[in-house]
Write an enzyme that holds these catalytic residues in place. Sequence first.
Site, mmCIF file in Angstrom:
data_model
loop_
_atom_site.group_PDB
_atom_site.id
_atom_site.type_symbol
_atom_site.label_atom_id
_atom_site.label_comp_id
_atom_site.label_asym_id
_atom_site.label_seq_id
_atom_site.Cartn_x
_atom_site.Cartn_y
_atom_site.Cartn_z
ATOM 1 N N ASN A 181 -17.963 56.530 -31.840
ATOM 2 C CA ASN A 181 -18.640 56.299 -30.702
ATOM 3 C C ASN A 181 -19.401 57.604 -30.175
ATOM 4 O O ASN A 181 -18.916 58.572 -29.897
ATOM 5 C CB ASN A 181 -17.493 56.219 -29.398
ATOM 6 C CG ASN A 181 -18.000 56.116 -28.210
ATOM 7 O OD1 ASN A 181 -19.262 56.229 -27.962
ATOM 8 N ND2 ASN A 181 -17.052 56.026 -27.326
ATOM 9 N N LYS A 190 -21.350 58.110 -27.874
ATOM 10 C CA LYS A 190 -21.497 58.173 -26.371
ATOM 11 C C LYS A 190 -22.975 58.674 -26.149
ATOM 12 O O LYS A 190 -23.702 58.052 -26.752
ATOM 13 C CB LYS A 190 -20.595 59.471 -25.984
ATOM 14 C CG LYS A 190 -18.975 58.948 -26.592
ATOM 15 C CD LYS A 190 -18.033 60.052 -26.109
ATOM 16 C CE LYS A 190 -16.645 59.692 -26.448
ATOM 17 N NZ LYS A 190 -15.562 60.333 -25.940
ATOM 18 N N HIS A 194 -13.681 51.722 -22.030
ATOM 19 C CA HIS A 194 -13.591 53.100 -22.508
ATOM 20 C C HIS A 194 -13.093 53.938 -21.092
ATOM 21 O O HIS A 194 -13.611 53.602 -20.021
ATOM 22 C CB HIS A 194 -14.745 53.413 -23.042
ATOM 23 C CG HIS A 194 -14.487 54.994 -23.676
ATOM 24 N ND1 HIS A 194 -14.542 56.039 -22.848
ATOM 25 C CD2 HIS A 194 -14.328 55.413 -25.127
ATOM 26 C CE1 HIS A 194 -14.243 57.082 -23.746
ATOM 27 N NE2 HIS A 194 -14.134 56.616 -24.944
ATOM 28 N N GLU A 241 -6.090 54.718 -26.284
ATOM 29 C CA GLU A 241 -6.832 56.113 -26.268
ATOM 30 C C GLU A 241 -6.228 56.946 -25.054
ATOM 31 O O GLU A 241 -6.617 56.480 -23.767
ATOM 32 C CB GLU A 241 -8.363 55.850 -26.035
ATOM 33 C CG GLU A 241 -8.962 55.359 -27.048
ATOM 34 C CD GLU A 241 -10.518 55.761 -27.235
ATOM 35 O OE1 GLU A 241 -10.731 56.259 -28.519
ATOM 36 O OE2 GLU A 241 -11.071 55.819 -26.329
ATOM 37 N N GLY A 287 -11.789 64.006 -26.185
ATOM 38 C CA GLY A 287 -12.494 65.175 -26.050
ATOM 39 C C GLY A 287 -11.970 66.665 -25.632
ATOM 40 O O GLY A 287 -12.711 67.313 -25.417
ATOM 41 N N SER A 289 -9.470 62.931 -29.801
ATOM 42 C CA SER A 289 -9.540 63.988 -30.664
ATOM 43 C C SER A 289 -9.116 63.726 -32.080
ATOM 44 O O SER A 289 -8.322 64.777 -32.821
ATOM 45 C CB SER A 289 -8.754 65.171 -30.107
ATOM 46 O OG SER A 289 -9.296 65.511 -28.773
#
Length: 267
Positions: free
Chosen positions: A10, A12, A96, A181, A187, A227
Site C-alpha cells: 500500500n 498510500k 483501512h 492491522e 507506521g 510495520s
Amino acid sequence: MSRKPFVAGNWKMNCTSAEGLALVGQLVSEAQKDGSVEVAICPPYGLTSKVHDALRGSEIALGAQDVFWMESGAFTGRISGAMLRDLGVTHCIVGHSETRGRFGVVEVPESTLGFFAETDETCRLKIEALNQHGIVPILCVGETLAERNEGRTDAVIQAQISGGLAGFDEVELGHLVLAYEPVWAIGTGQTCDTPEAERVCAMIRTHLASLFSAEFAERTRVLYGGSVKAANAHDLFHQPNIDGGLVGGASLKSAEFVAIVRAAKPA
Ligand code: PGA
C-alpha cells in the site's frame, strides 16, 4: 487446505510518477520469480494507469487503496468500482484505519476526521460495489491502542467483520481477503509480536467460521499488517493463520519489499 501466500503493498499518498515507475521497474524484475506468492501493489489513484502499463506481462496485480460505492454521480473526489475496473484494478483495500473514524477515536488530525469517517456499513457497501466489478476486496480490521488496553481487541475486530460482511453469503465473498492491522502498529515501527498476531488471526478465522462455515474460514486468506519489514516478515508469515502481509512504508523500498515477498514463500 493450503492458502496461497499474498503480499500487498500500500503506497498510500506517496510517489510521483517517476518514483512510482522506478519502483515498479525494480519490482517487476525482482519480486515475482516463481509464482508461489501472490503480489499486489496499490498506488495512489493518479498513478494507476501508468502502473498498470508498467505491470503488463508481470504477475504483480494492480490494487487500489479505496473505492466509493455509488456507480456514478455528483460525488466529488470519489472513484467507483466501474472506474477502477476500467483502469485494470483487480484488488482494492477497504476499511483501512486511515480511512476509518471510529467512535470518537481520532486516528487522523481531528480537523480532517469528517473527510474519512468510514464505518462498517460503508465497508459493506464498498465490498458490494467491488463484487459487482469482480475486484477482490481486502478488508482491514484492527483495534486502536485504547481498545487493546481496555481488553476489547477481539470484540472490536469481531464487530468490524460482522458489520463489514453482513448480508453476504460465502459465494459472494469467495475472493475476500482479510487484513489484521492493529492501528497502533501502523507506521509506528511497533510491530505486533508474532504470537499475538497469530492469536488474533486465528480468532478472525474462528469468527469467519461462526459467520459462514469452517470451509470458508479455512480457505480465506488473513494477512497481517502494521510495520512489516524484511526483518520480521518471515516469522510472521510462517504462522499457521497468517497468510502474508499488507505492507505500507516498506513497500516503497524495492529491496525491502522484494525481501518481504520472498519471506512469504512457503517453506
Ligand atoms: P506500515 O503500514 O507497514 O507502514 O505500518 C501498513 C498499512 O497501513 O497497511
